[in-house]
Structure formats: structure tokens, C-alpha cells
Scaffold this active site. Structure first.
Site, PDB file in Angstrom:
ATOM      1  N   GLY A 189      47.262  -5.421  21.356  1.00 26.80           N
ATOM      2  CA  GLY A 189      45.937  -5.711  20.588  1.00 26.80           C
ATOM      3  C   GLY A 189      45.533  -4.534  19.682  1.00 26.80           C
ATOM      4  O   GLY A 189      45.532  -3.392  19.929  1.00 26.80           O
ATOM      5  N   SER A 190      45.141  -4.733  18.468  1.00 24.71           N
ATOM      6  CA  SER A 190      44.845  -3.884  17.188  1.00 24.71           C
ATOM      7  C   SER A 190      44.595  -4.480  15.830  1.00 24.71           C
ATOM      8  O   SER A 190      44.393  -5.755  15.881  1.00 24.71           O
ATOM      9  CB  SER A 190      46.246  -2.908  17.169  1.00 24.71           C
ATOM     10  OG  SER A 190      47.589  -3.542  17.359  1.00 24.71           O
TER      11      SER A 190
END
Length: 232
Positions: A189-190
Site C-alpha cells: 500500500g502506497s
């Protein structure tokens, strides 16, 4: 087509950085199975998800130096004129920033948005705020690349999020990158920010789904102006 060919075409390759995590998930699943068998099956499901997370599919990338291609799979979360992070040394004037947010179900392999030479790679420690927040661009842990292109220098910034705790970038300064070439990965996630100089017009809208190495984010030299979209 044989059964083996069908399986080969269906299975998506796993990036080499992901295999150790898949192995860890698998071993933990076996250990949990010794305690209680249903936990083992839950672990196997999580192991399959881990392999899915680290998938690294082939992409068909447009070969046009006037196009800016998405560096990440995900959702276009912001399009704005903002000052780039100071460590990129791209000046204090606002640049067009297009942000692509990756959730835990997106492919997390990052690809070069344009062809060029890497002038700078800069890592900066920071916070782990929600990567969708605008201030995450300046406050979160990040790794930035400056790429010299036919239209001038552009910035590409890998930004860690709430879950992400490891940014990988295997590209080095003073080396060339082809558009769509893999240059890094962020675990779990990013967000990716692309900073573009004057002359670039967006070709996506906020909320649109982008595919790394394929979706055109922006275009240089066009007289059409920004793309207009509507929900249907």
C-alpha cells in the site's frame, strides 16, 4: 492449446522480492496448522494473497516520447499544480503533479513514466500517514527519482503509506531508463507522484483507474488541452 500452456498463460509471475514473503507466509501456515488445522487453511489463503500482491505481469507500453505513462497500478487520487519536494532540486515553481494511489490489492511494481537518464535518486525518511492525504507528499517516507527526458527533468516519487514500511528502488543515478521499465517496488500500500514541467496536459481524471506501463497520464505538445471526463 495444451493444459500446460493454459496454466502458464493464466499464472502471473511473482516478483523476485516477493518470494521470501510467500515462503514466510507458507511456513507460518504450517506451524499454525499444528496448533489448529483451520488456521492452516486460513494461512494458505493469506499465502495465496501474498503471491498475488507481489505479482509482476508483463505490460504493453506506448513508445512515444510525448506521452507520460503511469508508473503504478491504482487510482488517480490527485491532479494539481504544486511545488515539488525540495530534495528533488526541481526548483520552487509549481509543477503538474499527478498522483496514483495503490491499495493492498494493486500490483506494486513501479515503472518509468518516460524514457530518459536518471539524474538523481534521493531517499528521505518521514512519517507513515495515509498516502491519500495531500500532505503525505511532503511528510511521508519517500524515494524520489529525477529523470532527464526529451521535455526536461521530471520527478517520480515513491511514497510510503500507513501499511507500507519498505520502499525499494534498484535504479541508480547516471543510468538510462526506458519508458515502462521496472525501477522499484513498495510493499503493502502506497502512492506514486509524478511531477511534470510546463507543456504537459493531463490525460486522466481523478478517480480513474491507472495501469502501470500502459495508461497515459499526460501528454506534451498537445493543443487539445486537459481531458474532460464524466461519470456514467
Amino acid at each position: 492449446m495444451s493444459l500446460i500452456d493454459s496454466v502458464r498463460n493464466t499464472m502471473v509471475p511473482v516478483h523476485r522480492d516477493g518470494w521470501k514473503f510467500v515462503a514466510i507466509f507458507f511456513v507460518v501456515s504450517l506451524i499454525l496448522g499444528l496448533l489448529w488445522k483451520p488456521l492452516m487453511w486460513i494461512g494458505f489463503i493469506l499465502t495465496a494473497w501474498c503471491a498475488y500482491f507481489f505479482r509482476d505481469p508483463e505490460r504493453v507500453t506506448p513508445q512515444d516520447d510525448d506521452l507520460v505513462i503511469s508508473p503504478a497500478d491504482g487510482r488517480v487520487s490527485a491532479i494539481a499544480m504544486v511545488t515539488p519536494p525540495f530534495e528533488l532540486e526541481l526548483g520552487s515553481e509549481p509543477m503538474l503533479r499527478i498522483s496514483v494511489f495503490m491499495n493492498v490489492f494493486n500490483c506494486h511494481v513501479n515503472r518509468a513514466p518516460m524514457r530518459g537518464r536518471i539524474a538523481r535518486v534521493v531517499y528521505r525518511a518521514g512519517k507513515f500517514l495515509n498516502a491519500e492525504l495531500d500532505k503525505a507528499s511532503h511528510e511521508n517516507e519517500r524515494n524520489g527519482l529525477v529523470i532527464e527526458t526529451a521535455h526536461g527533468p521530471i520527478g517520480v516519487v515513491q511514497i510510503a503509506g500507513l501499511v507500507a514500511r519498505r520502499i525499494l528502488c534498484w535504479s541508480q543515478p547516471n543510468t538510462g531508463l526506458e519508458v515502462g521499465e521496472r525501477f522499484g517496488l513498495i510493499r503493502f500500500g502506497s502512492r506514486l507522484d509524478v511531477f511534470l514541467p510546463a507543456g504537459a496536459a493531463p490525460r486522466v481524471s481523478v478517480g480513474q483507474t491507472a495501469i502501470a506501463g500502459e495508461t497515459v497520464l499526460a501528454e506534451f505538445g498537445s493543443t487539445k488541452g486537459p481531458t474532460i471526463s464524466r461519470r456514467g
